[in-house]
Design a protein around this motif. Structure first.
Motif, PDB file in Angstrom:
ATOM      1  N   THR A  39       0.874  -1.172  -0.086  1.00  8.17           N
ATOM      2  CA  THR A  39       0.194  -0.112   0.011  1.00  8.17           C
ATOM      3  C   THR A  39       0.819   1.330   0.135  1.00  8.17           C
ATOM      4  O   THR A  39       0.701   1.986  -0.979  1.00  8.17           O
ATOM      5  CB  THR A  39      -0.924  -0.126   1.275  1.00  8.17           C
ATOM      6  OG1 THR A  39      -1.665  -1.069   1.163  1.00  8.17           O
ATOM      7  CG2 THR A  39      -1.796   1.083   1.407  1.00  8.17           C
ATOM      8  N   GLN A  59      -7.677   0.084  -0.666  1.00  3.85           N
ATOM      9  CA  GLN A  59      -7.753  -1.081   0.132  1.00  3.85           C
ATOM     10  C   GLN A  59      -8.993  -0.863   1.035  1.00  3.85           C
ATOM     11  O   GLN A  59      -9.723  -1.712   1.332  1.00  3.85           O
ATOM     12  CB  GLN A  59      -6.467  -1.218   0.847  1.00  3.85           C
ATOM     13  CG  GLN A  59      -6.738  -2.720   1.500  1.00  3.85           C
ATOM     14  CD  GLN A  59      -5.193  -3.087   2.085  1.00  3.85           C
ATOM     15  OE1 GLN A  59      -4.128  -2.226   2.014  1.00  3.85           O
ATOM     16  NE2 GLN A  59      -4.893  -4.302   2.338  1.00  3.85           N
ATOM     17  N   ASP A  70      -5.507  -1.603  -5.037  1.00  2.00           N
ATOM     18  CA  ASP A  70      -5.193  -2.214  -3.727  1.00  2.00           C
ATOM     19  C   ASP A  70      -5.961  -3.205  -3.091  1.00  2.00           C
ATOM     20  O   ASP A  70      -6.898  -2.795  -2.885  1.00  2.00           O
ATOM     21  CB  ASP A  70      -4.770  -0.854  -2.847  1.00  2.00           C
ATOM     22  CG  ASP A  70      -3.917  -1.409  -1.729  1.00  2.00           C
ATOM     23  OD1 ASP A  70      -3.476  -2.503  -1.661  1.00  2.00           O
ATOM     24  OD2 ASP A  70      -3.517  -0.501  -0.803  1.00  2.00           O
TER      25      ASP A  70
HETATM   26 MG   LIG Z   1      -2.050  -2.697   1.991  1.00  2.00          MG
END
Ligand SMILES: [Mg+2]
Ligand SMILES: Nc1ncnc2c1ncn2[C@@H]1O[C@H](COP(=O)(O)OP(=O)(O)OP(=O)(O)O)[C@@H](O)[C@H]1O
Lengths: 242, 303
Positions: free
Chosen positions: A41, A85, A161
């Motif tokens: 990330t 994410q 992500d």
């Molecule tokens: Mg991550």
């Protein structure tokens, strides 16, 4: 399209990325994998300037991302679609508005916005939930809204992500088909995941991060497309379907 | 290009409207807050403007009334007229006979005229009215002139209450100063109210603003709606205040007219001029914009 040279990233003196160097050319579809906390990330955030590198150089689409002035950041981000994410949906707006919003500041007229938002939401099978708010959706549904938002302006570069982290096997495969279709149309894709099944089946280039270090060029194209291994938790495809 | 710009503007206004609507309770509070401030300033303006009107009326009609003794000789009257002619303070003069004075009273005080006509002899003495030149009231010479008239033979009394006008003018000035001071105070209050409301909205929507930034929303679409929101709140508040002020003005006027008939006839009471109304609304609007600008400038909105 993306070039990183000796990129380091520290958070308050703690180094999480070590000397990361890699290149991706236009039209490529590349996986980024690695264990939790490896820095996936963080690496993606550097690409859209949500974080700045402590050291090294990052070029995206010819722009020097680390050094660019804050005023040009929106411009950079508008050339990309980003699937976060944690989705990052606007809680006070409907699904439809969340997706259509991106087109608003690109100067797309209302009718056109509506049409494209509907089409994009249909691609992720959420066209029947247009007026729902994010909190009324399941995790997987929210994830698909985030995906629709990233795709709606047909970006040159898609950064995703864990875009399938909350989806079941069937939906994950649908989404992967979607990514492939978009990639065929010319969008460059960098997709972070720790779902090894997705990677194995694809035969695509894969970058691996391990505790902040890039293990270069682990291309898993040798693995046959129909991998026998499945997560024990997920049912075989079509198992429950009528 | 212009089409693109138009739709960007539409997007901006749309975002601003949506923002106000989503935070509608706070919107109402700050609109009311501004309305109260502008209303109070408006009350000061209204009072000052009307008192100034009274002063002007009095000044326009600034006449010195020389009451003659009953049976004053013609030479004595001529002497007063000679003084008037030679004075630089007097524009013109005229004699008002007893009958004339009575008739004049009857027309302007209808309800009382029946009472006066029933009196055996007219209560109005003969007078000579001197109309003063506009600048005469301020003139020092007036102080000497009035006693000179009063001490002429055949003159009973000279009526000209300069002090009263001076005092009224002082009061108007005071009200204007106080109105200005209170207005400034309230304006600052309104600015900070709006600034705080906008800041609170920003804080509440911090995550949202971060998301807008992450998906590449341009700065004008992030800050703009807050500025326009402040502007709209200020304008709404200002307009509301002017509207309520007008309605309460009418209500008070109607109440006074039914209970104190006479007063309304004497003083010409006016509402604020259109330009003053616009000034008040623009004042509210400015308070809104400045408040919004202060909030938007704050650190938490920096990228
Ligand atoms: Mg991550
Ligand atoms: N804002 C931050 N401040 C301090 N440390 C951070 C910050 N963001 C990330 N880190 C640290 O950087 C490391 C890498 O985090 P990152 O989120 O990039 O991992 P990841 O590979 O995406 O993991 P996952 O697969 O669980 O999403 C972690 O040790 C994390 O604690």
């Amino acid at each position: 399209m993306i070039e990183l040279y000796h990129v380091q990233k520290e958070f308050r003196g703690r180094r999480v990325l070590w000397d990361v160097t890699f290149q991706m050319s236009r039209g490529e579809f590349v996986f980024l994998t690695g264990p939790s906390g490896a820095g996936k990330t963080t690496l993606l955030k550097l690409l859209f300037r949500a974080e700045r590198p402590t050291d090294g150089q990052i070029l995206v689409n010819g722009m020097n991302v680390g050094a660019m002035s804050p005023g040009r950041i929106p411009e950079l981000r508008r050339t990309m679609g980003i699937v976060f994410q944690d989705y990052k949906l606007l809680p006070t707006r409907t699904i439809f508005e969340n997706v259509a919003f991106v087109l608003k500041f690109l100067g797309v007229p209302t009718q056109e916005r509506k049409r494209r938002a509907y089409q994009t939401l249909r691609m992720v099978e959420l066209h029947h939930r247009l007026s729902a708010f994010p909190e009324e959706l399941s995790g997987g549904e929210q994830q698909r809204v985030a995906l629709a938002r990233a795709l709606i302006n047909e970006p040159e570069l898609l950064i995703a992500d864990e875009p399938t982290g909350n989806l079941d096997r069937r939906l994950a495969e649908e989404v992967m088909k979607l990514f492939t279709a978009i990639n065929v149309r010319g969008t460059t894709i960098l997709l972070a995941t720790h779902d090894q099944d997705l990677i194995r089946g694809s035969g695509r280039r894969c970058l691996t991060l391990d505790r902040g270090r890039m293990l270069e060029g682990l291309v898993e194209s040798s693995v046959p497309p129909q991998a026998p291994h499945r997560d024990p938790g997920t049912p075989p495809p079509g198992g429950d379907a009528p | 290009m212009s089409g693109q710009r138009t739709s960007a503007l539409v997007a901006l206004l749309d975002e601003a409207a949506q923002g106000l609507w989503r935070a509608r309770r706070m919107t109402v509070v700050s609109v009311l807050q501004i309305a109260v401030s502008v209303f109070l300033v408006g009350v000061f303006f209204l009072t000052a403007e009307n008192l100034r009107g009274v002063v002007d009326t009095v000044k326009d009609e600034s006449a010195v009334t020389v009451f003659l003794k009953p049976g004053a000789a013609e030479e004595e009257k001529a002497e007063v007229e000679r003084l008037a002619r030679e004075s630089r303070l007097v524009a013109r003069w005229r004699r008002v006979s007893t009958e004339e004075a009575g008739a004049r009273f009857a027309t302007s005080w209808k309800s009382l005229s029946r009472a006066s006509s029933s009196l055996a002899s007219s209560p109005f003495p003969e007078t000579i009215e001197l109309d003063l030149l506009p600048d005469a009231i301020q003139s020092e010479a007036l102080r000497g002139f009035l006693p000179l008239l009063a001490t002429r033979k055949g003159v009973d009394d000279v009526q000209f209450d300069v002090d009263w006008i001076r005092r009224l003018r002082g009061a108007v000035a005071l009200i204007a100063v106080w109105g200005g001071a209170v207005g400034l105070f309230l304006a600052v209050g309104a600015v900070f109210t709006i600034a705080n409301v906008v800041r609170l909205t920003i804080l509440l929507h911090r995550d949202e603003i971060e998301i807008l930034r992450l998906v590449g929303a341009p700065e004008y679409l992030i800050r703009g709606p807050f500025l326009i929101g402040g502007l709209a709140q200020g304008f709404l508040g200002g307009s509301l205040a002017v509207g309520v002020l007008y309605l309460s003005f009418r209500a008070v006027l109607r109440y006074v007219a039914t209970t104190h008939n006479v007063l309304v006839g004497v003083f010409v009471v006016r509402f604020l001029t259109p330009s003053t109304c616009v000034l008040l609304m623009v004042g509210g609007l400015l308070a809104g914009v400045i408040g919004g600008a202060i909030a938007v400038r704050k650190k938490h909105l920096q990228g």
